[in-house]
Design a protein around this motif. Structure first.
Motif: not given
Length: 287
Positions: A121-126, A138-144
């Motif tokens: 999960k961490a790998l894919l979300w990063g 950018h907002q979605a990027a920081v949240k992810t």
């Protein structure tokens, strides 16, 4: 060897091995082969694809990834399928096809289901965060990134599948650095965060992971230019050029060349202009 010297040194031998073992599979009678053997063949194709990507052989990389994915699916090895699709997404990101990369990552995340682990999960979300930032969300990027960090804190190495041992805090910090660099290109108030994450990523990578260290020093050089710290950027850039000369990685060469987009504001400084000329000349020779 891949991490220390780059895929260009290994690709031909790895590809020859991966293709030869792939021919062992009889797709007409897959039940006659054990899933671990098929998964081993898939892993060989994944490694061949990764070294091809690093060597800049993108058609070959795509071919190996597709073959590896097919074998991993036949083996019923969902974590390996996810790892191969992550590599495919990294290739798409490198080629700046971020919408395709994002779709690949999101589909993989959805299909993992009960096979998903904190590291996966961490790998894919990063990786998703990096594509979101490149696309300007950018907002979605920081949240992810926050979701990736939450999962990273839950990782127990002994419970993770084979092949995930490479994923550590250096990899996570590198994604933070990448996201904040993209944000800083739109708004320079984010540049200091990009510098901080770049330095944290470099500090986290082990001495044997030379390529990742060099790639993140390239990122730090960019972040320092964006943060209006040209002297520090040049110091890091000089070190990058010295280290990169010993590597056989087309990705490293292309990342170094891309430094020109972030030094624009400082190009009038003679030493920056000289650095850009040096980078251009080195890239021609290295290619």
């Amino acid at each position: 060897m891949d991490r220390e010297s780059g895929g260009g040194l290994l690709y031909l031998e790895v590809a020859r091995f991966a293709e030869s073992v792939y021919r062992m599979l009889d797709w007409g009678q897959p039940a006659g082969l054990t899933p671990p053997l098929i998964a081993a063949v898939a892993a060989a194709r994944q490694l061949a694809g990764w070294t091809a990507l690093d060597a800049g052989r993108h058609d070959d990389a795509q071919r190996h990834f597709v073959a590896g994915e097919r074998a991993a699916l036949a083996a019923g090895n969902a974590p390996l399928v996810a790892l191969i699709r992550y590599a495919q997404a990294k290739q798409l990101q490198h080629l700046r096809h971020n919408r395709d990369a994002l779709a690949t990552l999101q589909l993989t995340h959805a299909q993992l289901g009960s096979h998903s682990t904190p590291a996966a999960k961490a790998l894919l979300w990063g990786a998703e965060a990096a594509s979101l930032a490149a696309l300007g969300d950018h907002q979605a990027a920081v949240k992810t990134l926050g979701k990736a960090s939450n999962q990273f804190e839950r990782i127990h190495k002994e419970r993770e599948p084979d092949g995930m041992d490479f994923y550590d805090c250096g990899e996570l910090f590198a994604q933070y650095g990448r996201v904040y660099r993209d944000m800083a290109r739109r708004d320079r108030k984010h540049a200091s965060e990009a510098v901080r994450w770049g330095r944290d990523a470099i500090a986290a990578f082990g001495a044997a992971n030379v390529r990742s260290t060099v790639l993140n020093e390239v990122g730090l050089c960019s972040a320092l230019f964006l943060a209006d710290e040209p002297e520090q950027a040049l110091a890091v850039g000089g070190r990058v050029l010295e280290q990169a000369q010993a590597m056989r990685s087309k990705r490293v060469i292309e990342r170094v060349v891309n430094l020109s987009r972030d030094l624009v504001r400082h190009r009038k400084l003679p030493e920056v202009a000289e650095f850009e000329r040096t980078v251009t000349a080195w890239a021609v020779v290295a290619a």
